[in-house]
Design a protein around this motif. Structure first.
Motif, PDB file in Angstrom:
ATOM      1  N   ARG A   1       0.850  -1.189   0.000  1.00 35.89           N
ATOM      2  CA  ARG A   1       0.000   0.000   0.000  1.00 35.89           C
ATOM      3  C   ARG A   1       0.890   1.245   0.000  1.00 35.89           C
ATOM      4  O   ARG A   1       2.077   1.166   0.317  1.00 35.89           O
ATOM      5  N   ALA A   2       0.313   2.392  -0.284  1.00 34.98           N
ATOM      6  CA  ALA A   2       1.064   3.650  -0.310  1.00 34.98           C
ATOM      7  C   ALA A   2       1.638   4.003   1.060  1.00 34.98           C
ATOM      8  O   ALA A   2       2.653   4.688   1.152  1.00 34.98           O
ATOM      9  N   ASP A   3       1.014   3.513   2.143  1.00 38.17           N
ATOM     10  CA  ASP A   3       1.498   3.836   3.497  1.00 38.17           C
ATOM     11  C   ASP A   3       2.564   2.855   3.985  1.00 38.17           C
ATOM     12  O   ASP A   3       2.873   2.803   5.172  1.00 38.17           O
ATOM     13  N   ASP A   4       3.130   2.076   3.061  1.00 39.86           N
ATOM     14  CA  ASP A   4       4.190   1.106   3.359  1.00 39.86           C
ATOM     15  C   ASP A   4       3.734  -0.062   4.221  1.00 39.86           C
ATOM     16  O   ASP A   4       4.549  -0.723   4.865  1.00 39.86           O
ATOM     17  N   THR A   5       2.433  -0.338   4.239  1.00 36.29           N
ATOM     18  CA  THR A   5       1.936  -1.572   4.829  1.00 36.29           C
ATOM     19  C   THR A   5       1.615  -2.510   3.669  1.00 36.29           C
ATOM     20  O   THR A   5       1.635  -2.113   2.504  1.00 36.29           O
ATOM     21  N   TYR A   6       1.320  -3.759   4.005  1.00 38.79           N
ATOM     22  CA  TYR A   6       1.123  -4.767   2.983  1.00 38.79           C
ATOM     23  C   TYR A   6      -0.187  -5.506   3.196  1.00 38.79           C
ATOM     24  O   TYR A   6      -0.827  -5.382   4.242  1.00 38.79           O
ATOM     25  N   LEU A   7      -0.543  -6.300   2.204  1.00 41.26           N
ATOM     26  CA  LEU A   7      -1.664  -7.227   2.309  1.00 41.26           C
ATOM     27  C   LEU A   7      -1.327  -8.436   1.460  1.00 41.26           C
ATOM     28  O   LEU A   7      -0.422  -8.389   0.629  1.00 41.26           O
ATOM     29  N   PHE A   8      -2.029  -9.521   1.728  1.00 42.58           N
ATOM     30  CA  PHE A   8      -1.904 -10.735   0.919  1.00 42.58           C
ATOM     31  C   PHE A   8      -3.118 -10.835   0.011  1.00 42.58           C
ATOM     32  O   PHE A   8      -4.249 -10.645   0.466  1.00 42.58           O
ATOM     33  N   ALA A   9      -2.888 -11.151  -1.258  1.00 44.52           N
ATOM     34  CA  ALA A   9      -3.977 -11.425  -2.200  1.00 44.52           C
ATOM     35  C   ALA A   9      -3.851 -12.893  -2.617  1.00 44.52           C
ATOM     36  O   ALA A   9      -2.794 -13.316  -3.090  1.00 44.52           O
ATOM     37  N   LEU A  10      -4.908 -13.657  -2.400  1.00 45.57           N
ATOM     38  CA  LEU A  10      -4.929 -15.075  -2.773  1.00 45.57           C
ATOM     39  C   LEU A  10      -5.570 -15.191  -4.152  1.00 45.57           C
ATOM     40  O   LEU A  10      -6.759 -14.917  -4.316  1.00 45.57           O
ATOM     41  N   VAL A  11      -4.754 -15.599  -5.125  1.00 46.21           N
ATOM     42  CA  VAL A  11      -5.140 -15.574  -6.533  1.00 46.21           C
ATOM     43  C   VAL A  11      -5.006 -16.974  -7.130  1.00 46.21           C
ATOM     44  O   VAL A  11      -3.911 -17.539  -7.150  1.00 46.21           O
ATOM     45  N   PRO A  12      -6.104 -17.555  -7.630  1.00 43.15           N
ATOM     46  CA  PRO A  12      -6.021 -18.898  -8.206  1.00 43.15           C
ATOM     47  C   PRO A  12      -5.253 -18.917  -9.512  1.00 43.15           C
ATOM     48  O   PRO A  12      -5.206 -17.912 -10.240  1.00 43.15           O
ATOM     49  N   GLY A  13      -4.653 -20.076  -9.808  1.00 42.83           N
ATOM     50  CA  GLY A  13      -3.917 -20.252 -11.047  1.00 42.83           C
ATOM     51  C   GLY A  13      -4.766 -19.930 -12.256  1.00 42.83           C
ATOM     52  O   GLY A  13      -5.961 -20.222 -12.286  1.00 42.83           O
ATOM     53  N   GLY A  14      -4.141 -19.305 -13.245  1.00 42.15           N
ATOM     54  CA  GLY A  14      -4.859 -18.927 -14.457  1.00 42.15           C
ATOM     55  C   GLY A  14      -5.544 -17.578 -14.344  1.00 42.15           C
ATOM     56  O   GLY A  14      -6.191 -17.130 -15.281  1.00 42.15           O
ATOM     57  N   ARG A  15      -5.398 -16.911 -13.193  1.00 43.31           N
ATOM     58  CA  ARG A  15      -6.006 -15.604 -12.979  1.00 43.31           C
ATOM     59  C   ARG A  15      -4.937 -14.651 -12.444  1.00 43.31           C
ATOM     60  O   ARG A  15      -3.907 -15.086 -11.945  1.00 43.31           O
ATOM     61  N   SER A  16      -5.178 -13.377 -12.571  1.00 46.78           N
ATOM     62  CA  SER A  16      -4.265 -12.377 -12.027  1.00 46.78           C
ATOM     63  C   SER A  16      -5.079 -11.307 -11.304  1.00 46.78           C
ATOM     64  O   SER A  16      -6.294 -11.210 -11.479  1.00 46.78           O
ATOM     65  N   ILE A  17      -4.387 -10.531 -10.502  1.00 49.23           N
ATOM     66  CA  ILE A  17      -5.060  -9.470  -9.751  1.00 49.23           C
ATOM     67  C   ILE A  17      -5.684  -8.475 -10.719  1.00 49.23           C
ATOM     68  O   ILE A  17      -5.059  -8.056 -11.684  1.00 49.23           O
ATOM     69  N   SER A  18      -6.916  -8.092 -10.433  1.00 48.53           N
ATOM     70  CA  SER A  18      -7.548  -6.955 -11.102  1.00 48.53           C
ATOM     71  C   SER A  18      -7.284  -5.763 -10.183  1.00 48.53           C
ATOM     72  O   SER A  18      -7.896  -5.653  -9.121  1.00 48.53           O
ATOM     73  N   TRP A  19      -6.358  -4.910 -10.575  1.00 49.09           N
ATOM     74  CA  TRP A  19      -5.990  -3.783  -9.708  1.00 49.09           C
ATOM     75  C   TRP A  19      -7.170  -2.878  -9.390  1.00 49.09           C
ATOM     76  O   TRP A  19      -7.354  -2.502  -8.229  1.00 49.09           O
TER      77      TRP A  19
END
Length: 152
Positions: free
Chosen positions: A45-63
């Motif tokens: 994130r912009a505030d230098d914290t993070y998160l985990f995104a669980l993404v199944p194979g064959g797909r990518s993050i939709s920003w």
């Protein structure tokens, strides 16, 4: 890894796996469909914290979708050394279980109800877990956060 899973009441299976050159090769080695492999992506994130995104194979993050769910205007993938510092895991092995920090977890809705394979904190291993149990154990936000991957 096992202790961290047990502390959260998660039943996991660790399986040794030869190195794979692609998602499809990894799925074949594990005897599952590519969508059954879930990537844990570290997002900054912009505030230098993070998160985990669980993404199944064959797909990518939709920003745009992920930004809307998180409620921020800016997210990005961190450099490998920042991801390692944020989680204690190298890219390709990252999983929320046993991470050095308990970052919020956002799971794509398509993994609900499935047993999935994930990184296991170490190269050469895969971790199997019931996605619903993982979601519950980490109080994950479940939403539509992905799109089909475009072929490279």
């Amino acid at each position: 890894m096992r202790d961290a899973a047990a502390a959260r009441g998660l039943d996991i299976e660790l399986r040794e796996r030869p190195e794979a050159g692609s998602l499809h090769e990894a799925a074949a080695l594990l005897g599952i469909e590519p969508s059954g492999i879930v990537k844990t992506l570290v997002v900054k994130r912009a505030d230098d914290t993070y998160l985990f995104a669980l993404v199944p194979g064959g797909r990518s993050i939709s920003w745009p979708k992920l930004r809307a769910v998180v409620g921020v205007n800016k997210l990005r993938m961190p450099e490998p050394e920042l991801a390692l510092a944020a989680t204690g895991y190298e890219r390709g092995t990252i999983v929320p279980i046993g991470s050095s920090s308990d970052w919020p977890v956002f799971a794509d809705e398509s993994i609900v109800g499935k047993r999935v394979a994930m990184g296991a904190g170490s190269h050469g291993y895969s971790l199997f877990v019931n996605a619903d149990d993982l979601i519950s154990a980490y109080d994950a936000t479940v939403a539509d956060i992905t799109v089909p991957e475009t072929p490279r």
